[in-house]
Design a protein around this motif. Structure first.
Motif, short mmCIF file in Angstrom:
data_model
loop_
_atom_site.label_atom_id
_atom_site.label_comp_id
_atom_site.label_asym_id
_atom_site.label_seq_id
_atom_site.Cartn_x
_atom_site.Cartn_y
_atom_site.Cartn_z
N GLY A 117 0.80 -1.22 0.00
CA GLY A 117 0.00 0.00 0.00
C GLY A 117 0.83 1.26 0.00
N SER A 118 2.14 1.13 0.14
CA SER A 118 3.02 2.30 0.14
C SER A 118 3.63 2.48 -1.25
CB SER A 118 4.13 2.15 1.18
OG SER A 118 5.09 1.20 0.74
N LYS A 119 4.31 3.58 -1.44
CA LYS A 119 4.94 3.84 -2.75
C LYS A 119 6.14 2.92 -2.99
CE LYS A 119 7.83 7.55 -0.83
NZ LYS A 119 8.18 9.00 -0.94
N ASN A 120 6.60 2.25 -1.92
CA ASN A 120 7.74 1.33 -2.07
C ASN A 120 7.32 -0.10 -2.41
OD1 ASN A 120 9.70 3.29 -1.40
ND2 ASN A 120 9.28 2.99 0.80
N ASN A 123 8.73 -1.79 -5.62
CA ASN A 123 10.16 -2.11 -5.49
C ASN A 123 10.39 -3.27 -4.53
OD1 ASN A 123 10.99 -0.09 -7.25
ND2 ASN A 123 11.13 1.46 -5.61
N LYS A 124 9.65 -3.25 -3.42
CA LYS A 124 9.81 -4.31 -2.42
C LYS A 124 9.39 -5.67 -2.96
CE LYS A 124 11.26 -2.21 1.38
NZ LYS A 124 12.50 -2.62 2.10
N ILE A 125 8.27 -5.71 -3.67
CA ILE A 125 7.81 -6.98 -4.21
C ILE A 125 8.75 -7.46 -5.30
CG2 ILE A 125 6.25 -6.11 -6.00
CD1 ILE A 125 5.50 -9.04 -3.67
N SER A 126 9.30 -6.53 -6.06
CA SER A 126 10.26 -6.89 -7.10
C SER A 126 11.52 -7.48 -6.48
CB SER A 126 10.61 -5.65 -7.94
OG SER A 126 11.58 -5.99 -8.91
N ASP A 127 11.99 -6.85 -5.41
CA ASP A 127 13.18 -7.36 -4.70
C ASP A 127 12.91 -8.74 -4.13
OD1 ASP A 127 14.52 -5.05 -5.30
OD2 ASP A 127 14.22 -4.13 -3.32
N PHE A 128 11.72 -8.89 -3.53
CA PHE A 128 11.37 -10.18 -2.92
C PHE A 128 11.33 -11.28 -3.97
CE2 PHE A 128 8.40 -13.43 -1.44
CZ PHE A 128 8.89 -13.70 -0.18
N LEU A 129 10.67 -10.99 -5.09
CA LEU A 129 10.54 -11.99 -6.14
C LEU A 129 11.88 -12.34 -6.78
CD1 LEU A 129 7.23 -10.80 -7.85
CD2 LEU A 129 7.56 -12.84 -6.45
N SER A 130 12.78 -11.37 -6.83
CA SER A 130 14.09 -11.63 -7.45
C SER A 130 14.93 -12.60 -6.61
CB SER A 130 14.86 -10.32 -7.64
OG SER A 130 15.25 -9.76 -6.39
#
Length: 307
Positions: A117-120, A123-130
């Protein structure tokens, strides 16, 4: 306004969980483990160690549900099991039957969850998935390292972690070579897999009646030369070979020609003393802290079958 349950389903979908694990019960499990109520912000998510009992209480109290205590297996099978495999939750390494066994969100998944729900978030989900596959491997390896390795009948096995299974390992590796040399392991029940080792062919040859797992002791050995069966109970909290337990086992072996030997194994003298008054006569006691000695509750008869 999107409910927290629906938001959690979106989170689970976006981290790649299968559709069957993006259900309401899965969402409620994550919400309870994160201690997130309907109006709470995701940035307040926590990952305290909790039990499935605590999950059920949380969702009943804060999401107007009415899951009964006997729903624990449903939560375990539909959510917990899959989340562990995915590397988004972990356990504390205690035996599963221990009152201190707990689960929590992994720190990596908690960090991602708090950003929803935040602007991050992107990026956070992308980092997690990577790194998700790496995380899954990390937590899978962590579980494997906690396992207790042992060899039974020249085959390699792994016990679930915990003091109970450590005692079972000692029975097989320390007791059997000393006091049942030449015997085969024909039954071992892990705390998770109740028939980790089960030699059905040997039981049939011995004319053993139907095996009832909740009445079987933890370890059963068979000595083919002596035609002796060793029924061994590993006791760390409950389960000593009381007169009632002996009767139950003898009922299962009433058509069996082998002689029965009953052994209650304890990790130490302190634990043995707690149960000394409830042990059946004409049985044996073995302590893993004193592996070269036996305590015989047989009067003037040493180790040998009751029948």
């Amino acid at each position: 306004m999107t409910s927290k349950i629906d938001e959690t389903k979106i989170i689970l979908e976006q981290i790649g969980m299968p559709k069957k694990q993006c259900t309401e019960i899965s969402a409620l499990t994550i919400l309870a483990m994160a201690s997130i109520k309907e109006q709470a912000s995701w940035k307040l998510a926590e990952n305290n160690w909790i039990r499935i009992h605590d999950i059920i209480q949380f969702v009943n109290n804060h999401y107007n549900k009415s899951y009964a205590e006997n729903s624990r297996e449903t939560f375990r099978k539909q959510a917990i099991h899959h989340f562990r495999i995915a590397g988004i939750i972990e356990d504390n390494g205690k035996a599963t039957n221990s009152p201190n066994f707990r689960y929590r969100l992994t720190p990596e998944f908690l960090n991602t969850l708090k950003s929803f729900g935040s602007k991050n978030w992107e990026n956070k989900i992308s980092d997690f998935l990577s790194t998700h596959e790496t995380l899954k491997s990390k937590y899978e390896s962590k579980r494997i390292l906690k396992k207790i390795p042992l060899t039974i009948n020249d085959q390699d096995f792994q016990f679930s972690p915990g003091i109970h299974n450590e005692l079972q390992k000692a029975i097989i590796e320390e007791f059997a070579p000393r006091f049942a040399q030449g015997a085969e392991v024909i039954y071992v029940g892990d705390t998770i897999n109740k028939s980790l080792v089960l030699d059905k062919k040997r039981f049939e040859e011995l004319n053993f009646s139907v095996i009832v797992h909740d009445k079987m002791p933890d370890v059963v050995l068979y000595h083919p030369q002596k035609n002796w069966l060793y029924f061994i109970e590993a006791v760390t909290s409950v389960g000593e070979l009381s007169p009632k337990r002996i009767i139950e086992i003898e009922q299962m072996t009433e058509k069996c020609s082998a002689g029965n030997i009953f052994v209650t194994a304890f990790p130490d003298i302190k634990t043995y003393k707690k149960f000394a008054g409830s042990l059946a006569w004409e049985t044996e006691v073995w302590l893993s802290e004193l592996p070269e000695h036996m305590i015989h509750l047989n009067g003037d008869k040493f180790m040998g079958p009751r029948k």
